[in-house]
Enzyme design. Sequence first.
Site, short mmCIF file in Angstrom:
data_model
loop_
_atom_site.label_atom_id
_atom_site.label_comp_id
_atom_site.label_asym_id
_atom_site.label_seq_id
_atom_site.Cartn_x
_atom_site.Cartn_y
_atom_site.Cartn_z
CE LYS A 1 45.34 46.52 102.17
NZ LYS A 1 45.15 46.60 100.75
CE LYS B 1 48.43 46.95 99.86
NZ LYS B 1 47.78 46.97 98.54
#
Length: 328
Positions: A253, A200
Amino acid sequence: MEMMIRPRRNRRNPAIRGLVRETVLSVDDLILPVFFHGDAEDVAIVSMPGCTRWSVGGLIAEVKSVWETGIRAVVLFPKIAEDLKSPDGAACADDEGLVPRVIRAIKEACPGMCVITDVALDPYNSDGHDGIVERDANGGLKILNDETVAVLCLQALCHARAGADIVAPSDMMDGRIGAIRVALDEHGFGETGIMAYTAKYASAFYGPFRGALDSAPKEGDKKTYQMDPGNIREAVRELLLDEEEGADIVMVKPAGPYLDVIARLRDETTLPIAAYQVSGEYLMIKAACAGGWLDEKAEVMERLLGIKRAGADMILTYFAKDVARWIK
Ligand code: PBG
């Protein structure tokens, strides 16, 4: 021309193109993120046109209609009332809190729906960070790792008790996957899965989401826990740790600007990979298509196909309902 090999033969007509197509998007690949709050009103989210922050009743009706489209998985994002926020985010583990109530209500209304929950402190933390904040003598911010992991374990247990199928730690603290796995197993939730936000990134593409939940950090940024956008070897490092710690699914992400990371993790792991097409990616498409400059359906389908072609098995996307309809 003297040419024996002509790649265009395989593109001659739709039937042949269908036979040779390598990547196909299916409704089974889709996960819809949903927003909700404890208020009685359903509120349109200004920063994400087409998305709604639902009341609990509105959300249950929405989940039933999501089920009708063929989508079988949702991920829950609550907006927590300001007076429930605290420095340690303790309200995240309250069995009578908004999230566990919603999990139980979805499971009652729609038992087959896979309920995935966000594990992180930012909705509950009065500082707006994913972990507990400590201030040093100069007023600088420090996000406490191990203290945060202890609270995340309580939050994950609370979600599991309420019936969540999968918990998804999005906080990026070190060691939280292993700690949550042990906590779940020790309390009899050996079947509850973990979708790890493995890579992330500290991305500029989360802005509209933070607007939707009013969850932007009050001070500082998330760069001491989310990954530097320049790094890909580090994503492999996080992957190896999450695998070792017991992740069932790993995530990249954002998705679109990080296709190389998805492809790299695909080469490095046998675990399923999720990719999160985040709020900024959503908003850019919405904005470009609102003016009629791009065709929304074609744009969305091609982008999601690209994410899948890069190696994702499943995609979290705010377009999920539209896509399910388009696929049909
Ligand atoms: C926070 C969280 C964020 C998103 C999902 N979980 C925001 C952040 O890390 O600041 C962003 C999702 C999106 O932008 O669509 N734990």
